[in-house]
Design a protein around this motif. Sequence first.
Motif, PDB file in Angstrom:
ATOM      1  N   SER A  73      -2.792  35.789   3.972  1.00 14.34           N
ATOM      2  CA  SER A  73      -1.959  34.583   3.937  1.00 14.34           C
ATOM      3  C   SER A  73      -2.096  33.814   2.628  1.00 14.34           C
ATOM      4  N   SER A  77      -3.402  28.781   2.244  1.00 16.78           N
ATOM      5  CA  SER A  77      -3.533  28.833   3.698  1.00 16.78           C
ATOM      6  C   SER A  77      -4.997  28.923   4.105  1.00 16.78           C
ATOM      7  N   GLY A 121       3.753  21.588   1.309  1.00 11.54           N
ATOM      8  CA  GLY A 121       4.556  22.646   0.720  1.00 11.54           C
ATOM      9  C   GLY A 121       4.533  22.682  -0.784  1.00 11.54           C
ATOM     10  N   LEU A 130       3.449  24.368   4.510  1.00 11.29           N
ATOM     11  CA  LEU A 130       4.282  24.098   5.677  1.00 11.29           C
ATOM     12  C   LEU A 130       4.087  25.177   6.729  1.00 11.29           C
ATOM     13  N   GLY A 132       5.402  27.910   9.181  1.00  9.10           N
ATOM     14  CA  GLY A 132       6.571  28.773   9.297  1.00  9.10           C
ATOM     15  C   GLY A 132       6.503  29.637  10.537  1.00  9.10           C
ATOM     16  N   HIS A 133       7.400  30.607  10.579  1.00  8.80           N
ATOM     17  CA  HIS A 133       7.400  31.564  11.677  1.00  8.80           C
ATOM     18  C   HIS A 133       6.241  32.545  11.516  1.00  8.80           C
ATOM     19  N   ILE A 136       5.978  34.893   8.562  1.00  5.65           N
ATOM     20  CA  ILE A 136       6.560  34.213   7.403  1.00  5.65           C
ATOM     21  C   ILE A 136       5.859  32.853   7.289  1.00  5.65           C
ATOM     22  N   GLN A 137       4.710  32.855   6.676  1.00  2.18           N
ATOM     23  CA  GLN A 137       3.918  31.634   6.537  1.00  2.18           C
ATOM     24  C   GLN A 137       3.552  31.056   7.904  1.00  2.18           C
ATOM     25  N   GLY A 138       3.137  31.957   8.792  1.00  7.28           N
ATOM     26  CA  GLY A 138       2.819  31.520  10.146  1.00  7.28           C
ATOM     27  C   GLY A 138       1.398  31.051  10.357  1.00  7.28           C
ATOM     28  N   GLY A 176       6.146  21.187  12.944  1.00  2.00           N
ATOM     29  CA  GLY A 176       6.513  22.515  12.475  1.00  2.00           C
ATOM     30  C   GLY A 176       6.052  23.605  13.428  1.00  2.00           C
ATOM     31  N   HIS A 180       8.972  26.573  15.117  1.00  2.00           N
ATOM     32  CA  HIS A 180       8.952  27.923  14.574  1.00  2.00           C
ATOM     33  C   HIS A 180       8.378  28.891  15.603  1.00  2.00           C
TER      34      HIS A 180
END
Length: 670
Positions: A73, A77, A121, A130, A132-133, A136-138, A176, A180
Amino acid sequence: MPTPATATATATPLTPTAPLPFPFPADDRELSPHTGLTRAHWEAAADGMLRAALRYATPGHGLIDLPGPPSRSGVRSDGLEGFARTFLLAALRVAGAGGADPHSFLSRYTAGIERGTLTPGRDDAESWPLIGHHGIQGQPMVESASVALALRLTTPWTWKKMPAAARDRTEEWLRGALRHTPAPNNWYLFPLTVAGFLESVGRGDAETARAIERALDLLEGWYRGQGWYTDGDGRAFDHYNGWALHLYPLLHAHLAADRALLDHLGPRLREFLEGFSLLFDADGAPIHHGRSLTYRFAAGAAVALGALTGHTPLAPGATRRVLSGSLRHFLDRGAFTGHGVLSLGWYGPHEATLQRYSGPGSPYWASKGFLALLLPPDHPVWTATEKPAPSQGPDRVLALPAPGFLVQTTGRDGLVRLHNHGSAKIRPWEGERAPGDPLYARLAYSTRTGPTSAANTPDNHICLELRGLRSSRLRITPLAAGPNWLASSHIPVFPDGGPVLPAARIDSLTLARGSMELRLHHTVNVPVGTAVHHSGWAIAVAPGSAAEQEDGAGPAGELCLAGAEVTGRLLPLHGWRSSAVRRAPQGTAYGPWALVPELTGAVGEGESGAVFASLASLTGDPDAPPLAGLATAEVSGPVVTIRWPDGGSTVVAFGGGPDGRTPRVTGETA
């Protein structure tokens, strides 16, 4: 049977006692005769861990960049992960002390939240990524749950002291997680945790209600009985059952004083702990099975949760024994670096214990193991005299058909073994691709041995060999269970480009008796002449310490590998032609180098397939006798008769039931 050919290995201690990484009070052997640890030791450990981690905080405290290789990640992260997971530890420490914060931990974390959410972000030194899903940046979604739970536990001393604008920014960042898509497993409990916090501070709405309802609905679908949830669709049973699937929803219910939800989920936790509490060695080690083992003593979170919510079968002194035993185990064995930071591994660093998502801050999910600090100092868990661990009682065998586990403990050495006939990390929609995950695909796990890596000879494995390729055990289908036995089936899968055998399968059965394991395998629709290999326990030893046999050169005799803490044996009973000791140069979590005993046979003629029988054992008793003479096997077609030296017998008939493969066990099984 030929005269047993024994291969013996000895070793120096695997993990010498490490110096304690923090200032500690003296052991209290009157209150805690087994571990010496009291609440004061837990507080000192929390303080030491926090002081060590906070040395790596960014100037504004928004991130904690712990040393080590980055996860997939990325470093930013990972910095959030270090912040969030240690914030949870600080929250448990301060909330458990009624708000007392002599080291001013919370002020640093509150400052970090204000700075991290100022420009989320942005690519700077402090801003949080941020959410995300999944995929995808989860990963920040995982950390949002720790931030939210920590804020919920410390609301009077953190949230209520933050400026209104900072609270608004924090809420927006947390939402968020609600907007997501999580991973299709325990991740759905992270939005639940975020939503629970927002509702607790008067910021609930339809969005938070939906997140909670969605998670609880999914949880119902994942419940399989006996207190066990699968981690998402399929049959993935592991430590996430305790430190996530029980923890988040039941702690939410407890903090919200939701009596209906507590009454619904609480009895499941109690039933879970009846079996799970046996999965801690007398030396404190949790069972070494499943992913994310670098979280270590987080394994005790469900034990503490049972005491916190009143849903536990354990006496208070036994609860503290399990928890303190696990913490002490890792303190004594070098899990912390010399600077007091948790390493990426099991004792010291160990790459095979990790997953692709593991980063330097990942081990700090171990913070969940400090949940018992929420119990007040005068709670019986802290004041009762420590009792022996459940694994220290009489020898026990417990069948858990729901997850497909057979738990075997021996009181003389306090060692725990878990025989796996149901847990596999494969989703229903996923194809089976070799090799299998060593942390799920093996036949057995223990509290003193770890699986070998996927690149080495697999321990506790059954496979076919064709064209020079060996098969893997991937998707596991439970077949049947008895008081002290479990059976399962799997389709042998070869690496890409290898053979595909139509309708072939291997049915396997494990029966535990004392410290012995009867292991039976029945091959079905496997071509005559196909080689079959079966391995025993991987024993961490010193290189060059074994009188090793050449591959396949030894007669089919008993193999014995004696390590520093355990001795593993494997004895052929039927169907095996040769025995050998294999090297595992990548070692296990218990040592940098290991050996694996292996038996080899071949499928013979016969419509009902071939049956292979062996005895195995793993013991911490250096004086345990050989297995030779403790059982004999007679095979007629798919029926195996085992005769025990006390005159009893066990008959196992493969190929029964309406599906043509459910085994039937009769006779003496105790």
